[in-house]
Design an enzyme around this catalytic site. Structure first.
Site, PDB file in Angstrom:
ATOM      1  N   TYR A  23       0.801  -1.231   0.000  1.00  0.00           N
ATOM      2  CA  TYR A  23       0.000   0.000   0.000  1.00  0.00           C
ATOM      3  C   TYR A  23       0.833   1.281   0.000  1.00  0.00           C
ATOM      4  CZ  TYR A  23      -3.341  -3.609   1.285  1.00  0.00           C
ATOM      5  OH  TYR A  23      -4.093  -4.755   1.297  1.00  0.00           O
ATOM      6  N   ASN A  71     -12.644   3.141  -2.828  1.00  0.00           N
ATOM      7  CA  ASN A  71     -11.796   1.996  -2.524  1.00  0.00           C
ATOM      8  C   ASN A  71     -12.446   1.326  -1.311  1.00  0.00           C
ATOM      9  OD1 ASN A  71      -9.965   0.105  -1.722  1.00  0.00           O
ATOM     10  ND2 ASN A  71      -8.172   1.460  -1.758  1.00  0.00           N
ATOM     11  N   HIS A  77     -14.285  -7.616  -1.502  1.00  0.00           N
ATOM     12  CA  HIS A  77     -14.335  -9.072  -1.666  1.00  0.00           C
ATOM     13  C   HIS A  77     -15.525  -9.710  -0.958  1.00  0.00           C
ATOM     14  CE1 HIS A  77     -10.355  -8.074  -2.971  1.00  0.00           C
ATOM     15  NE2 HIS A  77      -9.971  -7.747  -1.755  1.00  0.00           N
ATOM     16  N   ASP A  84     -24.871  -3.490  -3.950  1.00  0.00           N
ATOM     17  CA  ASP A  84     -26.253  -3.115  -4.253  1.00  0.00           C
ATOM     18  C   ASP A  84     -26.463  -1.610  -4.141  1.00  0.00           C
ATOM     19  OD1 ASP A  84     -26.792  -5.762  -4.699  1.00  0.00           O
ATOM     20  OD2 ASP A  84     -27.984  -6.070  -2.888  1.00  0.00           O
ATOM     21  N   HIS A  97      -7.911   0.417  -6.269  1.00  0.00           N
ATOM     22  CA  HIS A  97      -7.148  -0.384  -5.298  1.00  0.00           C
ATOM     23  C   HIS A  97      -5.685   0.007  -5.388  1.00  0.00           C
ATOM     24  CE1 HIS A  97     -10.537  -2.756  -4.104  1.00  0.00           C
ATOM     25  NE2 HIS A  97     -10.880  -2.770  -5.375  1.00  0.00           N
ATOM     26  N   SER A  99      -3.103  -1.668  -4.313  1.00  0.00           N
ATOM     27  CA  SER A  99      -2.265  -2.817  -4.669  1.00  0.00           C
ATOM     28  C   SER A  99      -2.788  -3.458  -5.955  1.00  0.00           C
ATOM     29  CB  SER A  99      -2.272  -3.837  -3.527  1.00  0.00           C
ATOM     30  OG  SER A  99      -3.587  -4.302  -3.300  1.00  0.00           O
ATOM     31  N   ARG A 108      -8.564 -12.413  -3.221  1.00  0.00           N
ATOM     32  CA  ARG A 108      -8.705 -11.011  -3.626  1.00  0.00           C
ATOM     33  C   ARG A 108      -9.157 -10.879  -5.082  1.00  0.00           C
ATOM     34  NH1 ARG A 108      -6.536  -8.174   0.829  1.00  0.00           N
ATOM     35  NH2 ARG A 108      -4.960  -9.462   1.853  1.00  0.00           N
TER      36      ARG A 108
HETATM   37  C1  DQA Z   1      -7.129  -2.798  -1.107  1.00  0.00           C
HETATM   38  C2  DQA Z   1      -7.054  -4.270  -1.505  1.00  0.00           C
HETATM   39  C3  DQA Z   1      -7.893  -5.144  -0.590  1.00  0.00           C
HETATM   40  O1  DQA Z   1      -7.752  -6.500  -0.972  1.00  0.00           O
HETATM   41  C4  DQA Z   1      -7.440  -4.997   0.837  1.00  0.00           C
HETATM   42  O2  DQA Z   1      -8.247  -5.778   1.696  1.00  0.00           O
HETATM   43  C5  DQA Z   1      -7.369  -3.583   1.270  1.00  0.00           C
HETATM   44  C6  DQA Z   1      -6.807  -2.599   0.361  1.00  0.00           C
HETATM   45  C7  DQA Z   1      -6.178  -1.941  -1.955  1.00  0.00           C
HETATM   46  O3  DQA Z   1      -6.337  -0.723  -1.953  1.00  0.00           O
HETATM   47  O4  DQA Z   1      -5.242  -2.473  -2.567  1.00  0.00           O
HETATM   48  O5  DQA Z   1      -7.707  -3.261   2.395  1.00  0.00           O
HETATM   49  O6  DQA Z   1      -8.451  -2.325  -1.341  1.00  0.00           O
END
Ligand code: DQA
Length: 146
Positions: A23, A71, A77, A84, A97, A99, A108
């Protein structure tokens, strides 16, 4: 002036402390400042919550915004409820995201909320938020022309 709601979900208040490899080192408030500096023409509203219910309420009450960048964090997930709520928001919306989800754990790759956004950006760390705002503004302008 376009008004954009930026929603960050669960654990994103921990940026700068949690898993810097995925991150980065930047804190959430620094991402928000980055957006404000880069897009002074946008009226931003920033919202972070670890609560699914608060995020659903926020989206339900977002009708006055021109678009949403979200985000959801791990709610991506798991959350049919946020999915909805996004489905009912009929203006441009993008998911970010930090990552690169395609290079991480298999769980993920289940992305429940993403299908009810117009698209997503994954793996660019904080640059992804800039790219999302840039794209959303283009989408808002096109929508107003068509
Ligand atoms: C995330 C990716 C998610 O899988 C993870 O649980 C996060 C951060 C991302 O910004 O990469 O909390 O949303």
């Amino acid at each position: 002036m376009s008004s954009i709601l930026v929603i960050n979900g669960v654990n994103l208040n921990q940026l700068g402390i949690r898993d810097q490899a995925h991150y980065g080192q930047i804190k959430l408030e620094d991402i928000n400042s980055l957006l404000k500096n880069e897009f002074p023409e946008v009226s931003f509203s920033f919202f972070q919550s670890n609560s699914e219910f608060e995020i659903v309420n926020k989206i339900q009450n977002a009708a006055n915004f021109d678009g949403i960048v979200i985000n959801p964090g791990a709610f991506t997930h798991t959350s049919v409820a946020i999915r909805d709520a996004l489905e009912s928001f009929k203006k441009p919306k993008l998911e970010v995201h930090l990552s690169n989800l395609s290079s991480r754990e298999n769980f993920r790759n289940t992305m429940i909320t993403t299908s009810k956004t117009d698209g997503y950006i994954s793996g660019l760390k904080e640059i992804g938020y800039l790219a999302a705002i840039y794209s959303l503004l283009k989408m808002i302008t096109q929508k107003n022309i068509n």
